[in-house]
Design a protein around this motif. Structure first.
Motif, PDB file in Angstrom:
ATOM      1  N   ARG A   1      40.768  32.521 -64.052  1.00 31.36           N
ATOM      2  CA  ARG A   1      39.851  34.209 -64.099  1.00 31.36           C
ATOM      3  C   ARG A   1      39.821  34.427 -62.498  1.00 31.36           C
ATOM      4  NH1 ARG A   1      35.330  33.557 -65.358  1.00 31.36           N
ATOM      5  NH2 ARG A   1      34.991  31.250 -65.803  1.00 31.36           N
ATOM      6  N   GLU A   2      39.713  35.541 -62.408  1.00 31.63           N
ATOM      7  CA  GLU A   2      39.479  36.188 -60.856  1.00 31.63           C
ATOM      8  C   GLU A   2      38.222  36.961 -60.892  1.00 31.63           C
ATOM      9  OE1 GLU A   2      42.646  38.619 -59.944  1.00 31.63           O
ATOM     10  OE2 GLU A   2      43.868  36.921 -59.306  1.00 31.63           O
TER      11      GLU A   2
ATOM     12  N   THR B   1      39.325  32.516 -57.614  1.00 29.15           N
ATOM     13  CA  THR B   1      39.901  32.292 -59.053  1.00 29.15           C
ATOM     14  C   THR B   1      39.364  30.917 -59.435  1.00 29.15           C
ATOM     15  OG1 THR B   1      42.158  33.077 -58.423  1.00 29.15           O
ATOM     16  CG2 THR B   1      42.178  31.447 -60.159  1.00 29.15           C
TER      17      THR B   1
ATOM     18  N   THR C   1      38.957  37.536 -53.424  1.00 30.68           N
ATOM     19  CA  THR C   1      39.084  37.261 -54.969  1.00 30.68           C
ATOM     20  C   THR C   1      38.932  35.838 -54.983  1.00 30.68           C
ATOM     21  OG1 THR C   1      40.388  39.146 -55.351  1.00 30.68           O
ATOM     22  CG2 THR C   1      40.467  37.572 -56.976  1.00 30.68           C
TER      23      THR C   1
END
Length: 386
Positions: free
Chosen positions: A269-270, A265, A263
């Motif tokens: 936001r991811e 960032t 993931t």
């Protein structure tokens, strides 16, 4: 297992070819590992306390290492061997871009705190300068920091690196890093570069600089001359891209169901990266271009991964003008950072988007997609072109 034993084991099992340059660096890393394992700081106080002058003077830590050389020579592989086999705690291995994003976020959060919040977060009154307490927190979490792909392209990074690393080195953190450039070429032609030069001096004073530039580009060699752009989408193209992924990452094909995700960032936001391993990321076109991603997202991907594999690129038309615009922005980011692109599409580049808003501008993307298949482009290192 020692670092050198782990390297020799890979050669014995034919997972690596004998390479004198790699063997030399493996021996150097093995010596550093033994020095780190024998190092006993005299102080028993915390890293945070030592950074702010508490506790007794500690013994001098071993010198770290700056490994640089052309793409595909095995720098990241050797650093992974070192990190996985050195017996020291705490330690951390992180991509340099990810580390700098975290540092900027920590500095921003510090500046949002009032005095009471800072006292609660850091256990004492730390004043208004965020660099020392942020560096102290980093040092508390890692006596050894291993960075992959140190490159500096952002003026905001350039302006804080000298002070941040001065504090880290002062606290006894040992750094091992890889780069495609020698220290003197970092932030080359960058804005206000003269303000960055003390950081280069600091690196050369604190780290041993070693070149890893053997004759073989192992990433290209692993591809074995395979194409990187497949038409059309379908089982055959998917199988070829899958084969390329496993070649590039040395991941066992039988473990294909266990390939990890990541993931990223970006601005809070991811972004889910469905498959990511050793700097290689796999996406679908739909995930990247049908969703509302923007330039910052694509730049983060381009900075983080040296190779991106995209499946399911459709033939685009007026009804997909938004997807086409995002695809243009994505390719611009990948091209700027010399990311290797492997993909499957329903049409060759010149037939992908011939009608619709921006079709004329898409010709630049066609040109870049063609160039990104060339041997010269594939041989370039990851990062903004000089």
């Amino acid at each position: 297992m020692s670092v050198i034993a782990a390297y020799q084991d890979l050669v014995a099992r034919s997972e690596l070819r004998p390479d004198p340059d790699q063997a030399r660096i493996a021996a150097r890393l093995d010596g550093l590992a033994r020095a780190l394992e024998a190092w006993r700081p005299q102080s028993s106080s915390s890293w945070f306390g030592r950074l702010f002058g508490g506790g007794r003077e500690e013994s001098q830590p071993p010198r770290g290492l700056y490994m640089w050389g052309s793409v595909g020579r095995g720098k990241s592989m050797l650093m992974d061997l070192f990190h996985d086999n050195v017996k020291i705690s705490p330690k951390r291995r992180v991509h340099f871009h990810e580390f700098m994003l975290e540092a900027h976020a920590a500095i921003h959060n510090f500046r949002q705190m009032d005095e009471a919040g800072r006292r609660e977060a850091f256990g004492r009154n730390v004043g208004d300068d965020p660099i020392p307490p942020v560096a102290a927190k980093i040092a508390e979490g890692a006596r050894l920091l291993c960075f992959d792909e140190m490159q500096v392209t952002d003026v905001a990074d350039a302006m804080i690196l000298g002070r941040l690393f001065t504090e880290l080195f002062r606290s006894g953190v040992v750094v091992v890093t890889t780069s495609n450039r020698p220290p003197r070429d970092l932030y080359k032609n960058g804005l206000n570069r003269q303000l960055f030069l003390p950081f280069i001096d600091l690196l050369e004073e604190t780290l041993d600089v070693e070149t890893l530039n053997g004759p073989t580009d192992y990433r290209l060699d692993r591809l074995g001359g395979m194409p990187v752009y497949y038409v059309p989408n379908g089982p055959e193209a998917t199988a070829k891209l899958s084969e390329a992924f496993f070649r590039l990452t040395d991941y066992a094909v039988e473990d294909r169901q266990k390939v990890p995700s990541e993931t990223l960032t970006v601005q809070g936001r991811e972004i889910l990266v469905p498959k990511a391993l050793k700097g290689v990321a796999v996406f679908s076109f739909k995930r990247l271009c049908a969703n509302p991603l923007g330039p910052a997202d694509y730049l983060a991907i381009a900075q983080r991964y040296h190779t991106v594999i995209i499946v399911g690129i459709p033939k685009l038309g007026p009804e997909k003008r938004n997807e086409a615009k995002r695809f243009v922005t994505l390719i611009d980011a990948l091209y700027e950072y010399r990311v290797k692109l492997l993909c499957a599409a329903d049409a060759p580049p010149q037939e992908l988007y011939t009608e619709g808003d921006g079709a004329f501008e898409f010709e630049r993307t066609v040109s870049r997609l063609m160039e990104m298949q060339s041997a010269d482009y594939l041989a370039e290192g990851h990062g903004i072109a000089a």
